[in-house]
Design a protein around this motif. Structure first.
Motif, PDB file in Angstrom:
ATOM      1  N   LEU A 137       0.798  -1.219   0.000  1.00  0.00           N
ATOM      2  CA  LEU A 137       0.000   0.000   0.000  1.00  0.00           C
ATOM      3  C   LEU A 137       0.839   1.282   0.000  1.00  0.00           C
ATOM      4  O   LEU A 137       0.528   2.211  -0.755  1.00  0.00           O
ATOM      5  CB  LEU A 137      -0.981  -0.006   1.174  1.00  0.00           C
ATOM      6  N   PRO A 138       1.895   1.402   0.806  1.00  0.00           N
ATOM      7  CA  PRO A 138       2.648   2.672   0.785  1.00  0.00           C
ATOM      8  C   PRO A 138       3.159   3.052  -0.599  1.00  0.00           C
ATOM      9  O   PRO A 138       2.985   4.221  -1.021  1.00  0.00           O
ATOM     10  CB  PRO A 138       3.782   2.415   1.784  1.00  0.00           C
ATOM     11  N   PRO A 139       3.777   2.142  -1.390  1.00  0.00           N
ATOM     12  CA  PRO A 139       4.198   2.569  -2.726  1.00  0.00           C
ATOM     13  C   PRO A 139       3.030   2.898  -3.646  1.00  0.00           C
ATOM     14  O   PRO A 139       3.146   3.776  -4.507  1.00  0.00           O
ATOM     15  CB  PRO A 139       5.011   1.378  -3.255  1.00  0.00           C
ATOM     16  N   ALA A 140       1.891   2.227  -3.474  1.00  0.00           N
ATOM     17  CA  ALA A 140       0.729   2.536  -4.304  1.00  0.00           C
ATOM     18  C   ALA A 140       0.207   3.932  -4.012  1.00  0.00           C
ATOM     19  O   ALA A 140      -0.179   4.681  -4.923  1.00  0.00           O
ATOM     20  CB  ALA A 140      -0.371   1.499  -4.080  1.00  0.00           C
ATOM     21  N   VAL A 141       0.185   4.312  -2.734  1.00  0.00           N
ATOM     22  CA  VAL A 141      -0.258   5.665  -2.370  1.00  0.00           C
ATOM     23  C   VAL A 141       0.738   6.701  -2.886  1.00  0.00           C
ATOM     24  O   VAL A 141       0.351   7.739  -3.434  1.00  0.00           O
ATOM     25  CB  VAL A 141      -0.429   5.767  -0.842  1.00  0.00           C
ATOM     26  N   ALA A 142       2.029   6.409  -2.744  1.00  0.00           N
ATOM     27  CA  ALA A 142       3.063   7.348  -3.203  1.00  0.00           C
ATOM     28  C   ALA A 142       3.012   7.557  -4.702  1.00  0.00           C
ATOM     29  O   ALA A 142       3.356   8.638  -5.203  1.00  0.00           O
ATOM     30  CB  ALA A 142       4.437   6.848  -2.787  1.00  0.00           C
ATOM     31  N   ALA A 143       2.582   6.533  -5.443  1.00  0.00           N
ATOM     32  CA  ALA A 143       2.521   6.632  -6.895  1.00  0.00           C
ATOM     33  C   ALA A 143       1.245   7.308  -7.385  1.00  0.00           C
ATOM     34  O   ALA A 143       1.072   7.488  -8.588  1.00  0.00           O
ATOM     35  CB  ALA A 143       2.629   5.242  -7.513  1.00  0.00           C
ATOM     36  N   GLY A 144       0.363   7.677  -6.475  1.00  0.00           N
ATOM     37  CA  GLY A 144      -0.894   8.291  -6.858  1.00  0.00           C
ATOM     38  C   GLY A 144      -0.703   9.652  -7.511  1.00  0.00           C
ATOM     39  O   GLY A 144       0.358  10.271  -7.392  1.00  0.00           O
ATOM     40  N   PRO A 145      -1.742  10.142  -8.185  1.00  0.00           N
ATOM     41  CA  PRO A 145      -1.608  11.387  -8.941  1.00  0.00           C
ATOM     42  C   PRO A 145      -1.498  12.635  -8.072  1.00  0.00           C
ATOM     43  O   PRO A 145      -1.043  13.670  -8.531  1.00  0.00           O
ATOM     44  CB  PRO A 145      -2.898  11.427  -9.769  1.00  0.00           C
ATOM     45  N   ALA A 146      -1.926  12.535  -6.820  1.00  0.00           N
ATOM     46  CA  ALA A 146      -1.903  13.714  -5.954  1.00  0.00           C
ATOM     47  C   ALA A 146      -1.764  13.261  -4.513  1.00  0.00           C
ATOM     48  O   ALA A 146      -1.984  12.095  -4.180  1.00  0.00           O
ATOM     49  CB  ALA A 146      -3.187  14.533  -6.121  1.00  0.00           C
ATOM     50  N   ALA A 147      -1.362  14.196  -3.668  1.00  0.00           N
ATOM     51  CA  ALA A 147      -1.259  13.881  -2.250  1.00  0.00           C
ATOM     52  C   ALA A 147      -2.639  13.500  -1.718  1.00  0.00           C
ATOM     53  O   ALA A 147      -3.630  14.170  -2.020  1.00  0.00           O
ATOM     54  CB  ALA A 147      -0.717  15.077  -1.475  1.00  0.00           C
ATOM     55  N   PRO A 148      -2.731  12.416  -0.951  1.00  0.00           N
ATOM     56  CA  PRO A 148      -4.042  11.987  -0.466  1.00  0.00           C
ATOM     57  C   PRO A 148      -4.593  12.948   0.577  1.00  0.00           C
ATOM     58  O   PRO A 148      -3.856  13.643   1.284  1.00  0.00           O
ATOM     59  CB  PRO A 148      -3.748  10.616   0.149  1.00  0.00           C
TER      60      PRO A 148
END
Length: 255
Positions: free
Chosen positions: A56-67
């Motif tokens: 999950l951490p790399p998936a969140v980091a790869a997201g288009p914008a800060a969550p």
């Protein structure tokens, strides 16, 4: 009343190695859909802790914008100290939550030292405070496991808690799986979620998954009773867990 959304075909991956990143992407995508608003996530423990901590951490980091801000709750919890290996909250605090972007999620945690009924009431009060104005909390996403006996959360086959309609969190003192004292979200909360994803791996789950996904039993297993009223229901399985299914599935061969 509107009909519930059609069921997705179960998603089947060669192994947990491929399933994990796909599950993490789903969680990150649902968080992104909150559009910077709060994302509410309910987590089960067991093998899910390792899968989510790794992917999950790399998936969140790869997201288009800060969550945006996250709210994390636990779908069930054992009444043990946070440092105990059976503590779901303790495992996530040690392995996943520190890896999520600052300032980190708001976490609804078990209040230590309370007896089961008081612990359930306390957790229900935390949920009501976190979801003001909602009789039943509506999570954006619940990530659930399923046991070889068909249990999910701490809702076990044949247990009276399967009939609970009023409480949003219930105590259980006679869990057939140790430790015996736990609290659990109830079916009204599970079935109010915007999305529920079940995760199951290993051939030991294959017989019960066939019953859940293909059976039409008069007294359905606990996991078979999870059918969100207006939300989506997904199944993420590996090939070993899905090997007895005869219904159509969506196969994912590569990432």
């Amino acid at each position: 009343m509107a009909a519930p959304p059609p069921r997705r075909r179960p998603s089947v991956f060669p192994s947990p190695r491929e399933l994990g990143p796909a599950l993490a992407r789903l969680v990150a995508e649902r968080a992104a859909e909150a559009g910077g608003g709060r994302f509410s996530l309910g987590l089960s423990g067991g093998s899910l802790v390792e899968i989510l901590a790794r992917h999950l951490p790399p998936a969140v980091a790869a997201g288009p914008a800060a969550p945006g801000p996250w709210l994390v709750a636990f779908c069930d919890e054992r009444l043990v100290p946070a440092e105990h290996p059976e503590s779901t909250g303790g495992a996530y605090r040690a392995r996943l939550l520190p890896q999520l972007p600052a300032p980190g999620p708001q976490v609804l945690a078990l209040t230590p030292g309370l007896p089961p009924a008081a612990a359930a009431d306390d957790y229900a009060a935390q949920l009501r405070q976190a979801f003001p104005g909602e009789d039943i909390p509506v999570f954006d996403l619940l990530v659930l496991g399923v046991g070889p006996d068909g249990h999910t959360c701490s809702l076990f086959p044949g247990h009276p808690l399967l009939q609970e309609k009023e409480k949003i969190v219930a105590a259980i003192t006679d869990s057939p799986k140790p430790p015996p004292e736990r609290i659990t979200l109830t079916l009204p909360v599970l079935n109010a979620a915007r999305m529920v994803v079940f995760v199951a791996t290993g051939e030991g789950k294959a017989p019960v998954l066939k019953r859940i996904l293909e059976g039409d039993e008069e007294n359905p297993l606990p996991a078979a009773r999870v059918r969100p009223r207006s939300g989506e229901l997904c199944w993420f399985l590996d090939e070993s867990a899905a090997k007895e299914l005869s219904i159509p599935v969506e196969k994912h061969s590569v990432l």
